[in-house]
Design a protein around this motif. Structure first.
Motif, short mmCIF file in Angstrom:
data_model
loop_
_atom_site.label_atom_id
_atom_site.label_comp_id
_atom_site.label_asym_id
_atom_site.label_seq_id
_atom_site.Cartn_x
_atom_site.Cartn_y
_atom_site.Cartn_z
N ALA A 13 2.70 0.39 8.84
CA ALA A 13 2.65 -0.14 7.47
C ALA A 13 1.87 0.79 6.55
CB ALA A 13 2.03 -1.53 7.48
N ASP A 14 0.72 1.27 7.00
CA ASP A 14 -0.07 2.18 6.17
C ASP A 14 0.69 3.49 5.92
OD1 ASP A 14 -2.15 0.40 5.97
OD2 ASP A 14 -3.29 1.26 7.63
N GLY A 15 1.34 3.98 6.95
CA GLY A 15 2.10 5.21 6.81
C GLY A 15 3.21 5.10 5.79
N LEU A 16 3.88 3.95 5.78
CA LEU A 16 4.94 3.73 4.79
C LEU A 16 4.38 3.75 3.37
CD1 LEU A 16 6.88 0.86 6.58
CD2 LEU A 16 7.81 3.12 6.04
N TYR A 17 3.23 3.11 3.19
CA TYR A 17 2.62 3.05 1.86
C TYR A 17 2.26 4.45 1.37
CZ TYR A 17 -0.62 1.81 -1.88
OH TYR A 17 -1.25 1.70 -3.09
N TYR A 18 1.60 5.22 2.23
CA TYR A 18 1.18 6.56 1.81
C TYR A 18 2.37 7.49 1.62
CZ TYR A 18 -3.63 5.20 2.82
OH TYR A 18 -4.84 4.57 2.81
N ALA A 19 3.37 7.35 2.48
CA ALA A 19 4.55 8.22 2.34
C ALA A 19 5.28 7.96 1.03
CB ALA A 19 5.49 8.00 3.52
N PHE A 20 5.31 6.69 0.61
CA PHE A 20 6.02 6.36 -0.63
C PHE A 20 5.16 6.63 -1.86
CE2 PHE A 20 7.08 3.11 -3.88
CZ PHE A 20 8.32 3.62 -4.26
N TYR A 21 3.91 6.18 -1.82
CA TYR A 21 3.07 6.23 -3.02
C TYR A 21 2.35 7.56 -3.21
CZ TYR A 21 3.14 1.87 -5.58
OH TYR A 21 3.50 0.85 -6.41
N ARG A 22 1.83 8.10 -2.12
CA ARG A 22 1.02 9.31 -2.25
C ARG A 22 1.82 10.58 -2.06
NH1 ARG A 22 -3.37 10.11 2.27
NH2 ARG A 22 -1.45 10.63 3.38
N ASP A 23 2.58 10.60 -0.97
CA ASP A 23 3.28 11.84 -0.61
C ASP A 23 4.70 11.92 -1.19
OD1 ASP A 23 1.00 12.39 0.87
OD2 ASP A 23 1.84 11.50 2.69
N HIS A 24 5.26 10.77 -1.56
CA HIS A 24 6.61 10.72 -2.14
C HIS A 24 7.64 11.36 -1.21
CE1 HIS A 24 4.49 9.55 -5.76
NE2 HIS A 24 3.83 10.69 -5.76
#
Length: 758
Positions: free
Chosen positions: A205-216
């Motif tokens: 779940a955390d990885g999905l958030y960072y991949a979408f919001y931070r890393d795009h």
């Protein structure tokens, strides 16, 4: 269906909260004597001495049948009373065994034996509790000497509750068992870390958030699909819980579980409909400023804490807190000491331990018990303060079969009220970090008001919406989050998933509003403490000592306070907390929802300007020429070898040396046009083309400017460094001859910095 000893099912979970510290001036180490509580019997055993044993319900049920027959003859009153009390003790011991098992499942969520045994014992306690309630009802109906044995110990309200009691049906029993099984399944599921695979990469779940919001690195479509997969195990459990609980509600005459839980499980003195006005007031008066403030919280430097690290975590927290609890009340100290001396706690981390904290009573032994999954940080100390508020109430409460009511909303005031009062001693507990700890936790306690409303609103939706799906809940949570200012309308996510991380949503449904109303109410003691600390402490202790039969709102009214559910109270709370808490640390006169907050933050981080004192910035005061020139000197000349930044005298000297000032009138203010000319000249000295291209035709007050002044104003406007505003007549003005305030120079310097580094 009346729920005997409903506190058994109401596990008090963690929300740590506090407010800026009051100055502690209690130099004496004496313990303060108070007399608010009545002594209660408690076991002398240690918690480790109490071993689980399975208690067969069959003899209990046989004795219930025998007592019903015995009570028919009024001559048997004495024997009936003796045997009834023995039966009651057996019931309490069965409840105690339930608690022991439940504690085991929290200690190890993957303990299959404990989970299976808990399901069996939960069924047994439902059966014997049902039989006990039926016995009391049937004997009361006899209206003889045996029924007098019972009625003499009950209030009229309790007598009527027992007379209205209906025996548990097989269907109710089956549903109760299914609910317990689902809760155990949830605990085992929530400790797992579920993942999904997108384009060959594994994400949680955390990885999905960072991949979408931070890393795009993933699309919105992949983000949504991935979260559906990650949260599906929890979603499936929750949807089944909704179905089971709504069936329970309908069997008891309610349209949905939300209404049922408010009225029966928590016995609140307000309904789902009545809490709507409270939630709307929180949306309007508390949430916006609070959410604005969360970005500006100071960091807590754990390395700068004055006590040894072990003093904040593990069992040593009891020793750390003891002197301060004693300063409040010897009764408060006694209740905590009991827990420590009898080992009635589980604080250390363990494999598969559930990440929560709660206090509860081990029935039969009347032993308060404290559970926490320690983080190993100073937060553990705050958690202990919170839970010892619950513990104190549990320790001093009577434990008898006549105690058939509880008030979970007041229970949360017990915990949060103690946290608020303990901030007086933060300087001693946290040293130089006291204010930072206090302000961070101030947001926690206010955030619990907002969060309590959010999750109550979501759960009301869950239990009242036919055929609700996980996607519908995710979308509703996104909408509610925006309503409470958690996210902006520009947020592209159509769904949000934070609700999955709330244990109460699964194990104690409809409980979370208790955090909201109680956190709001706990501030009443904090406000009183600003004027008379120990008067507030005594009012708090008086509040805690009230019996569970007193309603939540009545508890406040009896202590001379307004009901926290009143929208007028929430409006006043929003104003008070904004004025006293919502500032940019350490400047108590810079509110974080002010238009210039980003400027003050930037010049503070860049070290360009100093406050007018240790705690004030004075945003409305005119900035002096010396202050402005010094800020520019610090910006343009980093002086990496210097031990200290430019002083006002040094800054003015730098400005003279670099041809941007004549060094005169340094204590006088600077006009906006003078500032524009200075900023433009410094950039020009760097060899940058500063040809003016901005259009000033929209501004009605620039006609009298000289050509050079117009060029300077045009340049700052064109580069977004200085802007205009609308006057009372609706005209756009630049106010070129107006003096620059400290708030304005902070904002201008921030924009100027961005221009220089772009």
């Amino acid at each position: 269906m009346k729920k005997l000893l409903s506190t058994l099912l109401a596990l008090t979970m963690l929300i740590v909260c506090a407010v800026p510290a009051l100055a502690a001036d209690d130099s004496s180490g004496d313990v303060r004597d108070t007399e608010f509580f009545t002594d209660q019997p408690h076991t002398d055993l240690n918690y480790s001495d109490i071993q689980y044993e399975y208690i067969d319900p069959a003899p209990f049920l046989d004795e219930v049948a025998a007592l019903k027959e015995l009570a028919k003859d009024p001559a048997n009153a004495a024997e009936f009373e003796t045997r009834f009390l023995t039966l009651k003790d057996t019931l309490y011991k069965m409840y105690a065994m339930y608690v022991l098992l439940d504690n085991m499942t929290y200690h190890d969520a993957l303990d299959e034996w404990a989970a299976d045994e808990l399901a069996k014992v939960d069924d047994n306690t439902n059966v014997v509790g049902d039989a006990f309630n039926g016995l009391v009802r049937d004997v009361l109906l006899l209206e003889n000497a045996c029924s007098e044995v019972l009625s003499s110990k009950l209030t009229e309200e309790d007598i009527q509750d027992y007379l209205d009691y209906e025996d548990m049906t097989d269907e109710e029993r089956e549903l109760a068992n299914r609910e317990t099984t689902l809760e155990s399944k949830y605990r085992a599921t929530v400790v797992e870390n579920y993942t999904t695979v997108i384009d060959g990469e594994e994400y949680d779940a955390d990885g999905l958030y960072y991949a979408f919001y931070r890393d795009h690195t993933i699309s919105l479509e992949d983000y949504l699909k991935g979260n559906h997969e990650v949260y599906k195990p929890l979603a499936d459990i929750y949807l089944e819980m909704i179905d089971v609980r709504n069936q329970i509600a309908k069997l008891n005459g309610y349209d949905n579980y939300a209404d049922y839980a408010y009225a029966e499980t928590y016995r609140r003195d307000y309904t789902v409909e009545e809490i709507t006005a409270f939630r709307e007031a929180v949306k309007k008066y508390v949430a916006p400023a609070l959410m604005e403030h969360t970005s500006w919280l100071p960091d807590v430097d754990a390395d700068a804490l004055p006590l040894d690290a072990s003093a904040y975590t593990g069992e040593k927290v009891f020793d750390t807190l003891a002197p301060y609890f004693g300063k409040l009340s010897d009764e408060l100290l006694e209740s905590m000491t009991y827990v420590k001396e009898h080992g009635s706690y589980d604080l250390e981390p363990a494999p598969n331990k559930t990440g929560t904290a709660f206090s509860r009573n081990v029935y039969y032994y009347n032993m308060p018990y404290y559970f926490s999954n320690a983080s190993g940080t100073y937060q553990d100390l705050l958690t202990t303060i919170h839970e010892m508020g619950h513990n104190n109430n549990t320790y001093w409460s009577g434990q008898d079969w006549t105690d058939t009511s509880s008030n979970i909303d007041t229970a949360e005031v017990h915990s949060q009220g103690l946290e608020l009062l303990m901030t007086r001693y933060y300087p001693e507990l946290f040293g130089t970090q006291a204010d930072a700890v206090a302000q961070n936790n101030a947001i926690d306690i206010l955030y619990s008001v907002v969060q309590g409303c959010i999750h109550d609103e979501l759960q009301c939706y869950a239990y009242t919406t036919p055929n609700v799906t996980a996607e519908m809940l995710n979308q509703k949570y996104r909408q509610i989050a925006e309503d409470y200012s958690l996210v902006d309308s520009s947020d592209v996510r159509p769904e949000m998933y934070g609700w999955y991380g709330i244990p109460h949503t699964f194990t104690s449904p409809m409980y979370y509003i208790s955090y909201a109303v109680s956190a709001a109410g706990a501030f009443a003691f904090w406000e009183e403490a600003q004027d008379d600390y120990f008067k507030a402490v005594d009012h708090y202790l008086e509040f805690v000592a009230m019996p569970g039969t007193v309603g939540f709102q009545d508890c406040f009214l009896e202590t001379g306070m307004e009901s926290p559910l009143s929208p007028s109270y929430i409006e006043a709370l929003g104003k008070t907390t904004h004025d006293k808490l919502m500032f940019y640390y350490p400047y108590t006169d810079v509110y974080t929802d002010s238009w210039y907050i980003m400027g003050v933050y930037a010049i503070d981080m860049l070290g360009l300007m100093d406050g007018t004192s240790d705690t004030t910035f004075s945003p409305a005061v005119n900035a002096t020429r010396a202050e402005i020139l010094t800020a520019l000197a610090r910006l343009f000349d980093e002086r990496e070898d210097a031990e200290e930044p430019y002083t006002l005298e040094q800054g003015a000297a730098w400005a003279v040396e670099n041809g941007v000032s004549d060094g005169k009138d340094l204590a006088a203010p600077m006009t906006r046009v003078e500032l524009a000319a200075t900023l433009r000249a410094l950039v020009e000295s760097l060899g940058v083309d500063v040809t003016a291209s901005g259009d000033l035709s929209d501004y009605t007050d620039v006609a009298g400017l000289s050509a050079d002044e117009a060029d300077a104003m045009s340049w700052v406007v064109d580069n977004g460094i200085l802007g205009g505003s609308e006057d009372l007549d609706g005209n756009w003005v630049l106010n070129p001859q107006g003096n620059v305030t400290r708030a304005q120079i902070a904002t201008v310097m921030y924009r100027y910095y961005l221009y220089l580094v772009s």
